[in-house]
Structures are given as C-alpha cells and as structure tokens.
Design an enzyme around this catalytic site. Structure first.
Site, PDB file in Angstrom:
ATOM      1  N   ASP A 186      -5.557   8.433   4.343  1.00  0.00           N
ATOM      2  CA  ASP A 186      -5.568   9.294   3.172  1.00  0.00           C
ATOM      3  C   ASP A 186      -6.783   9.288   2.564  1.00  0.00           C
ATOM      4  O   ASP A 186      -5.908  10.918   1.881  1.00  0.00           O
ATOM      5  CB  ASP A 186      -5.246   7.551   2.187  1.00  0.00           C
ATOM      6  N   HIS A 245       1.010  -1.122   0.216  1.00  0.00           N
ATOM      7  CA  HIS A 245       0.213   0.251  -0.676  1.00  0.00           C
ATOM      8  C   HIS A 245       0.988   1.246   0.091  1.00  0.00           C
ATOM      9  O   HIS A 245       0.710   2.550  -0.421  1.00  0.00           O
ATOM     10  CB  HIS A 245      -0.620   0.114   0.847  1.00  0.00           C
ATOM     11  N   GLU A 246       1.921   1.698   1.036  1.00  0.00           N
ATOM     12  CA  GLU A 246       2.064   2.640   0.803  1.00  0.00           C
ATOM     13  C   GLU A 246       3.241   3.092  -0.161  1.00  0.00           C
ATOM     14  O   GLU A 246       4.005   4.072  -0.730  1.00  0.00           O
ATOM     15  CB  GLU A 246       3.740   2.225   2.454  1.00  0.00           C
ATOM     16  N   HIS A 266       1.960   4.879  -2.463  1.00  0.00           N
ATOM     17  CA  HIS A 266       1.642   6.453  -2.725  1.00  0.00           C
ATOM     18  C   HIS A 266       2.891   6.827  -3.224  1.00  0.00           C
ATOM     19  O   HIS A 266       3.171   7.310  -4.169  1.00  0.00           O
ATOM     20  CB  HIS A 266       1.989   6.492  -1.108  1.00  0.00           C
TER      21      HIS A 266
HETATM   22 ZN   LIG Z   1      -2.291   4.973   2.528  1.00  0.00          ZN
END
Ligand SMILES: [Zn+2]
Length: 375
Positions: free
Chosen positions: A160, A58-59, A62
């Site tokens: 987020d 997930h990170e 980003h």
């Molecule tokens: Zn996030």
C-alpha cells in the site's frame, strides 16, 4: 494469481485464498503439533485464521474506499504476506489513489489499537507467548496487526505504501513515470529483502519473490497502457476468425476449437449480431464434464461490449480490464462485427510495438467483408 480458491462473495467482491496461504496454515499446524500436540496445533491454526480475518477487514477498507470513487473490486486474494484487492481500474487522480491505498492500513491501525487497548498491553512488535490464554492470543494478534501495518506502509510496490508513493509522485509527474519509479523502488526493496533472506531468514526470500512479482506486474500493466497510447483499436484486433451460431452444439464448438488457433469465438445470430463470446476455458470445462447436450448459447460469456476500429486502443484495454472480459468486439458503422480485441492480440502488439505496421498497410488486410467470409 490463478492458484487461488474462491471462498465466497461479500458485497459483490469475491474473496479468494491463494494455495500458498493454505500451505502456511498446514505448516503452522505441523510445527505446533510437533511442539505441543493437537491442542497447540488447533490454537496455531485458529490464530492464523484470526490473522486472515484481520487481513480481509484490511482489504475491505480498500474496497469500500474505492467504491466511494466508483471503482469496483471484482476480487480479493489472500496471500501469506497479506491480501490483494484487485481494483477494476486504478484511479488516475492521485488524491483518489492515495485515499484508497491508505484506507486498508487505516483499518489495520484501528484493529491494532483496539486489541492493544482491550488487552492492556503496550504496543510492540514482540509476539506475546499465548500459553493458550485468550488474552495472550489477542495481544499476539495486536502485534501481528502492527507488523502488517508497518509492512504495508513500506513505500514500495505492491505494498500500500508503494501505491501511496505513486499517488504522491503523481502530483508532480505523469502516472506512467510515477509508476515506474514506485515499481523500481519495489524491485530494489525486493532484492534487499531477498539478500537479507539469504543471510537471516529464508521466509524473507518468499516475501521478496512476492514483492518482486507484484512490482513487475504493476509496471507491466502501466507499460501496456503506455504502448496503447497513440494506437487505435484497429491496430490491435484480429480480423480473421470463425464465429459460432447461437444454437451450435458443444460438438461443433469443439471442432471449431481444434480446426482453428482461436481461443475466443464470437457467438452470433442469423443476422450476424453478436450475442457473446465462447472461451476456450468454458468450452474445455464443459467438454470435460461430459455434458454433450449443451449448446453454445448456454456456455458463452454474454454482454461483450463493442467499440469502433478508430477508437483509441486504451478504450479497449480499459473495457477488457474493467470487466475481466475475454474479448472486446469491434464493430463497423453498420454494427457488423469486424474484429476482436483479446489479451492475446494486445500481448502481440506489446511484443512487437517497435515495428508498427503503417495504418494504410494494416487497413488493406482488414476488409470487413473478408473477415465475415472467413467466419
Ligand atoms: Zn492494503
């Protein structure tokens, strides 16, 4: 977030794990072992590690999105409530922030969909009993990812969704105002969560605390920028400091540390040209290791950028934050070092910004010659 342990580097981004995450791992192991012995504890820990891998992915959503806009990510920290990717700067263009904020949840959505499809289970938040089977664990992992997705999309800082909210507000108002609103929503949400935690589940209290602190940190960063507006570097630099020569010994440096209140020492050569800065932390670390043979040149942080006293303070702030630097050097027209901007000097400006010394008065105490004499 200093309570975190570095695990390694991926694509130039350091992956760190917060100690509370390890505590969570331990807690799960103990509870599972109590219920089903060692095999259960092993499965519990494996499951948390798989969740951890999903959070890292997930990170990196980003991180890769940010990279497209030229924003680097020095590190990712994993907390029990998710990960935090620290961007070197926050893009002030709402469109870019929106894409970066949603890239992580997009990855989580894909993971959840793939896992639900692979296990043939209907998407739900209900944790499926693993009973030790691999498929059961995958289905449970899918549910956790669905939860992570929904939690991350809550429109409150530091989730987020909060960033996405700020980006959307940013189309209609200034960045600072948009942040204040998103941070207030985040703190309001934290109170609500904390209240629910009191009556329902104590774990919510921890989550509320993280959310509250995250929202406060974001508001603080932006407040810093607001205070910096209209100020110049000369308003926020220290001008009385000692410097250390390149070949100074560890002993010389320790004595300078004790003699002064400085935490950062510029390291200069014979002509007064800056080569780097020596921080209190680097000095203490080496001194504790008992390596007395080191010279200052080996311990310093090189590549300190220099700016002029009449540049906007925001420039110094950006340099400090982008490079995670201990200091920014201030040089005059002849390239001589006249000042230092550190997070401490900026902190003092923040605390006292109601009383701004007038430029003329501040300038009088800022004679470059005197600063160098003191050195
Ligand atoms: Zn996030």
């Amino acid at each position: 977030m200093t309570w975190s342990i570095p695990l390694g580097r991926v694509y130039g981004t350091e992956v760190r794990v917060h100690v509370t995450f390890l505590l969570l791992l331990l807690w799960i192991a103990v509870i599972d072992a109590g219920q089903g012995g060692l095999p259960a504890a092993g499965r519990g820990v494996l499951f948390v590690l798989l969740v951890f891998v999903c959070i890292v992915l997930h990170e990196f959503g980003h991180v890769l999105a940010a990279r497209r806009f030229g924003v680097t990510t020095p590190d990712i920290t994993l907390l029990p409530i998710g990960g935090v990717a620290r961007l070197s700067r926050i893009p002030e263009q709402p469109g870019q922030e929106l894409v970066i904020a949603l890239a992580g949840p997009a990855v989580t959505l894909v993971i959840a969909m793939v896992l639900f499809a692979a296990t043939g289970t209907r998407p739900s938040l209900q944790a499926v009993d693993t009973a030790g089977s691999l498929g059961g664990m995958a289905a449970r992992l899918a549910s956790v990812n669905l939860f992570l997705l929904l939690f991350n999309l809550i429109p409150a800082f530091p989730m987020d969704g909060g960033r996405a909210l700020r980006a959307l507000l940013g189309y209609r108002m200034g960045f600072v105002r948009a942040t204040q609103i998103a941070a207030s929503v985040g703190q309001g949400f934290a109170f609500l969560l904390g209240f629910l935690g009191l009556i329902a589940n104590p774990i919510l209290l921890f989550i509320a605390l993280f959310v509250y602190l995250g929202a406060a940190a974001e508001a603080h960063t932006v407040q810093l920028r607001q205070v910096a507006q209209g100020m110049i570097v000369g308003d926020s630099m220290m001008t009385r400091f000692e410097t250390l020569p390149l070949d100074a010994s560890l002993d010389d440096a320790v004595r300078a540390l004790i003699r002064t209140a400085q935490r950062v020492f510029p390291v200069v050569d014979g002509t007064g040209r800056l080569h780097g800065v020596l921080t209190q932390a680097a000095l203490v670390q080496r001194a504790q290791a008992g390596d007395a043979s080191a010279v200052v040149a080996d311990l310093m942080t090189p590549g300190i950028p220099a700016i002029h006293p009449y540049q906007p303070l925001g420039d110094a702030l950006r340099l400090l934050q982008d490079g995670s630097l201990p200091a920014v050097a201030v040089t005059d027209a002849t390239d001589q070092l006249v000042g230092l901007v550190t997070s401490e000097t900026i902190g003092e400006v923040m605390l006292t910004h109601g009383v701004r010394p007038s430029r003329a008065a501040a300038g009088a105490g800022r004679q470059p010659g005197r600063a160098r004499d003191a050195a």
